[in-house]
Design an enzyme around this catalytic site. Structure first.
Site, short mmCIF file in Angstrom:
data_model
loop_
_atom_site.label_atom_id
_atom_site.label_comp_id
_atom_site.label_asym_id
_atom_site.label_seq_id
_atom_site.Cartn_x
_atom_site.Cartn_y
_atom_site.Cartn_z
N ASP A 123 29.04 31.15 36.39
CA ASP A 123 28.80 30.04 37.33
C ASP A 123 29.45 30.31 38.68
O ASP A 123 29.16 29.61 39.66
CB ASP A 123 29.30 28.71 36.74
CG ASP A 123 30.81 28.66 36.52
OD1 ASP A 123 31.48 29.71 36.61
OD2 ASP A 123 31.33 27.55 36.26
N GLU A 124 30.35 31.30 38.76
CA GLU A 124 31.05 31.56 40.04
C GLU A 124 30.12 32.04 41.13
O GLU A 124 30.48 32.01 42.31
CB GLU A 124 32.17 32.59 39.82
CG GLU A 124 33.25 32.09 38.90
CD GLU A 124 34.57 32.84 39.04
OE1 GLU A 124 34.75 33.58 40.01
OE2 GLU A 124 35.40 32.67 38.13
N LYS A 153 28.82 39.94 40.71
CA LYS A 153 28.02 39.32 39.65
C LYS A 153 26.73 38.71 40.22
O LYS A 153 25.68 38.74 39.57
CB LYS A 153 28.83 38.24 38.91
CG LYS A 153 29.96 38.77 38.05
CD LYS A 153 29.48 39.56 36.84
CE LYS A 153 28.83 38.70 35.79
NZ LYS A 153 28.47 39.49 34.57
P1 NAD Z 1 36.30 41.10 29.54
O1 NAD Z 1 36.93 41.57 30.80
O2 NAD Z 1 37.16 40.48 28.48
O3 NAD Z 1 35.50 42.28 28.84
C1 NAD Z 1 34.72 43.19 29.57
C2 NAD Z 1 34.38 44.36 28.66
O4 NAD Z 1 33.53 45.26 29.39
C3 NAD Z 1 35.61 45.15 28.21
O5 NAD Z 1 35.54 45.43 26.84
C4 NAD Z 1 35.52 46.44 29.04
O6 NAD Z 1 36.10 47.56 28.40
C5 NAD Z 1 34.01 46.58 29.20
N1 NAD Z 1 33.66 47.38 30.38
C6 NAD Z 1 34.15 47.25 31.64
N2 NAD Z 1 33.60 48.18 32.45
C7 NAD Z 1 32.73 48.90 31.68
C8 NAD Z 1 31.85 49.97 31.95
N3 NAD Z 1 31.76 50.52 33.17
N4 NAD Z 1 31.08 50.46 30.95
C9 NAD Z 1 31.17 49.92 29.70
N5 NAD Z 1 32.00 48.90 29.39
C10 NAD Z 1 32.76 48.39 30.37
O7 NAD Z 1 35.17 40.08 30.00
P2 NAD Z 1 34.69 38.73 29.32
O8 NAD Z 1 35.56 37.63 29.75
O9 NAD Z 1 34.43 38.98 27.87
O10 NAD Z 1 33.27 38.55 30.07
C11 NAD Z 1 32.10 39.15 29.56
C12 NAD Z 1 30.94 38.86 30.48
O11 NAD Z 1 30.78 37.46 30.60
C13 NAD Z 1 31.14 39.37 31.91
O12 NAD Z 1 29.90 39.84 32.37
C14 NAD Z 1 31.59 38.13 32.68
O13 NAD Z 1 31.20 38.24 34.04
C15 NAD Z 1 30.82 37.06 31.96
N6 NAD Z 1 31.42 35.73 31.98
C16 NAD Z 1 32.71 35.55 31.60
C17 NAD Z 1 33.24 34.26 31.56
C18 NAD Z 1 34.67 34.02 31.13
O14 NAD Z 1 35.14 32.89 31.25
N7 NAD Z 1 35.39 34.99 30.62
C19 NAD Z 1 32.45 33.16 31.92
C20 NAD Z 1 31.12 33.40 32.32
C21 NAD Z 1 30.61 34.68 32.32
O1 DAU Z 2 33.73 30.48 35.88
C1 DAU Z 2 33.52 31.59 35.05
C2 DAU Z 2 34.56 32.64 35.32
O2 DAU Z 2 35.78 32.18 34.76
C3 DAU Z 2 34.20 34.01 34.76
O3 DAU Z 2 33.05 34.48 35.41
C4 DAU Z 2 35.36 34.99 34.96
O4 DAU Z 2 35.05 36.22 34.33
C5 DAU Z 2 36.59 34.41 34.31
O5 DAU Z 2 37.70 35.26 34.52
C6 DAU Z 2 36.89 33.02 34.88
O6 DAU Z 2 37.30 33.11 36.28
P1 DAU Z 2 38.49 32.21 36.87
O7 DAU Z 2 39.02 32.87 38.06
O8 DAU Z 2 38.09 30.79 36.98
O9 DAU Z 2 39.49 32.32 35.60
P2 DAU Z 2 41.08 32.52 35.51
O10 DAU Z 2 41.42 32.36 34.08
O11 DAU Z 2 41.55 33.75 36.20
O12 DAU Z 2 41.64 31.27 36.33
C7 DAU Z 2 41.28 29.94 35.96
C8 DAU Z 2 41.97 28.98 36.91
O13 DAU Z 2 43.40 29.02 36.70
C9 DAU Z 2 41.78 29.33 38.37
O14 DAU Z 2 41.77 28.11 39.12
C10 DAU Z 2 43.03 30.13 38.73
C11 DAU Z 2 44.09 29.47 37.86
N1 DAU Z 2 45.21 30.32 37.38
C12 DAU Z 2 44.91 31.51 36.79
C13 DAU Z 2 45.90 32.30 36.25
C14 DAU Z 2 45.60 33.62 35.59
C15 DAU Z 2 46.50 29.82 37.45
O15 DAU Z 2 46.77 28.73 37.97
N2 DAU Z 2 47.50 30.60 36.90
C16 DAU Z 2 47.25 31.81 36.30
O16 DAU Z 2 48.21 32.45 35.80
#
Ligand code: NAD
Ligand code: DAU
Length: 329
Positions: A123-124, A153
């Site tokens: 959603d970012e 993204k």
């Molecule tokens: P993550 O960082 O935990 O995992 C990413 C994985 O991709 C890792 O296992 C890493 O080794 C692998 N990777 C990185 N670069 C690579 C490459 N060049 N080739 C092959 N593998 C590679 O990420 P996540 O939080 O599990 O997110 C997964 C997907 O979901 C991402 O595309 C992210 O943008 C999306 N997403 C995440 C969130 C969230 O809140 N975490 C929310 C919405 C969407």
């Molecule tokens: O919205 C979806 C996204 O959410 C995904 O696409 C990203 O991969 C995922 O990392 C996440 O991004 P955010 O930047 O929102 O997540 P993060 O956990 O880094 O931070 C969440 C919120 O908390 C943000 O407002 C920053 C704040 N934060 C983060 C950290 C790590 C803190 O206040 N303290 C912290 O230590």
């Protein structure tokens, strides 16, 4: 069905593999993952000998590796990415390389082999919403990414759509809000908070703490991808989000503190993230209307289950903790 999961050793990818193999016992999964700092095979140790599962360590930007991984595959579910906004501020280049170039190389292989492609978006890409408002992102919100992560993204989403319109590649996209749950690297907000508290450190809250995210339990995200893959309309995008009623970071922190029997003295306000997006909120009525998906209703129970999981799995996160804290030094 044989599925190529990219980034399956990461947080959501590993949850997805567990979810899928439990729900669809006849399917098999190939996990292509580079094992960056965010990839942990320890998240998949329970299935490493499962005949339905295989692992290839490799880079999605390497066309030769991708060509090998895609053999005999019916569906690609593409999670692999650099995913941490803070790291994208420290080193943007690898975000462009993996998230943009890597996605294009996968799309090209999918086109060559006529493989259905599901792209896991965020959603970012829609930018930031004002704090005091009822506004939500919808599928027609214009793109307005504001960090190197979200810009990369956004570019990947555009490429996926371009392969649909130009080449007729059967694609779907989900753009999901912030996930939390088991196997999240301890560098992200909720996982960092819990593991800080478990190691006698304070919770680091950026800026004034009045930043809002639309938190979703990771299993709900896996279920949404499942619905879209099976019943979503090809070429379409579906937004996926939670039910957290606009809790800000400080309120989320206090919920976790309460679950863990701690108080506000554990909170430390630290320097804000540059360009920090104020608020995300997702309107998920399209996926609800068309596919019947909804998030789990009880956010507090999911948060408690997450705290319980980290308390019970020190062996998983302890070895990762020092490395994840190092980026903040
Ligand atoms: P993550 O960082 O935990 O995992 C990413 C994985 O991709 C890792 O296992 C890493 O080794 C692998 N990777 C990185 N670069 C690579 C490459 N060049 N080739 C092959 N593998 C590679 O990420 P996540 O939080 O599990 O997110 C997964 C997907 O979901 C991402 O595309 C992210 O943008 C999306 N997403 C995440 C969130 C969230 O809140 N975490 C929310 C919405 C969407
Ligand atoms: O919205 C979806 C996204 O959410 C995904 O696409 C990203 O991969 C995922 O990392 C996440 O991004 P955010 O930047 O929102 O997540 P993060 O956990 O880094 O931070 C969440 C919120 O908390 C943000 O407002 C920053 C704040 N934060 C983060 C950290 C790590 C803190 O206040 N303290 C912290 O230590």
């Amino acid at each position: 069905m044989k599925i190529l999961v990219t980034g399956g050793a990461g947080f959501i990818g590993s949850n997805f593999i567990h979810y899928w193999l439990a729900k669809y016992p006849a399917d098999s999964i190939v996990n292509l993952d580079l094992l960056t700092y965010a990839g942990h095979l320890s998240s998949l140790s329970d299935i490493e000998n499962d005949p339905r599962y295989s692992f290839i360590q490799g880079d999605i930007t390497d066309a030769v590796t991708v060509e090998k991984a895609i053999t005999g595959v019916d569906l690609i579910v593409h999670f692999a990415a650099e995913s941490h906004v803070d790291r994208s501020i420290l080193d943007p280049l690898v975000f462009v390389r993996t998230n943009v170039l890597g996605t294009q190389i996968l799309l090209e292989a999918a086109r060559k082999h006529s493989v259905r492609f599901h792209h896991v978006g965020t959603d970012e890409v829609f930018g930031a919403l004002p704090l005091e408002s009822d506004l939500k992102f919808t599928e027609s919100t214009p793109y307005d990414p504001r960090s190197p992560y979200s810009a990369s993204k956004a570019a990947s989403d555009h490429l996926v759509r371009a392969y649909f319109h130009t080449f007729g590649l059967p694609i779907t996209i989900t753009n999901c809000s912030n996930n939390f749950g088991p196997f999240q690297d301890p560098e992200k907000f909720i996982s960092r908070m819990i593991t800080n508290l478990l190691t006698g450190q304070k919770v680091k809250v950026y800026g004034d703490g009045k930043y809002v995210r639309d938190w979703l339990f990771v299993e709900d995200h896996c279920r949404a991808i499942d619905e879209v893959v099976h019943r979503g309309q090809v070429g379409e995008t579906y937004l996926v989000g939670g039910l957290t009623e606009d809790f800000n970071n400080l309120e989320i922190t206090r919920k976790v503190l309460q679950i863990m029997g701690k108080d506000d003295s554990e909170i430390e306000f630290v320097t804000d993230r540059p360009g920090h997006d104020r608020r995300y909120a997702v309107d998920w009525s399209k996926i609800q209307r068309e596919l019947g998906w909804e998030p789990t209703k009880d956010f507090d129970a999911c948060l408690k289950a997450t705290v319980d999981w980290y308390q019970a799995h020190e062996d998983w996160w302890k070895p990762l903790k020092a490395q994840s804290e190092a980026i903040y030094k």
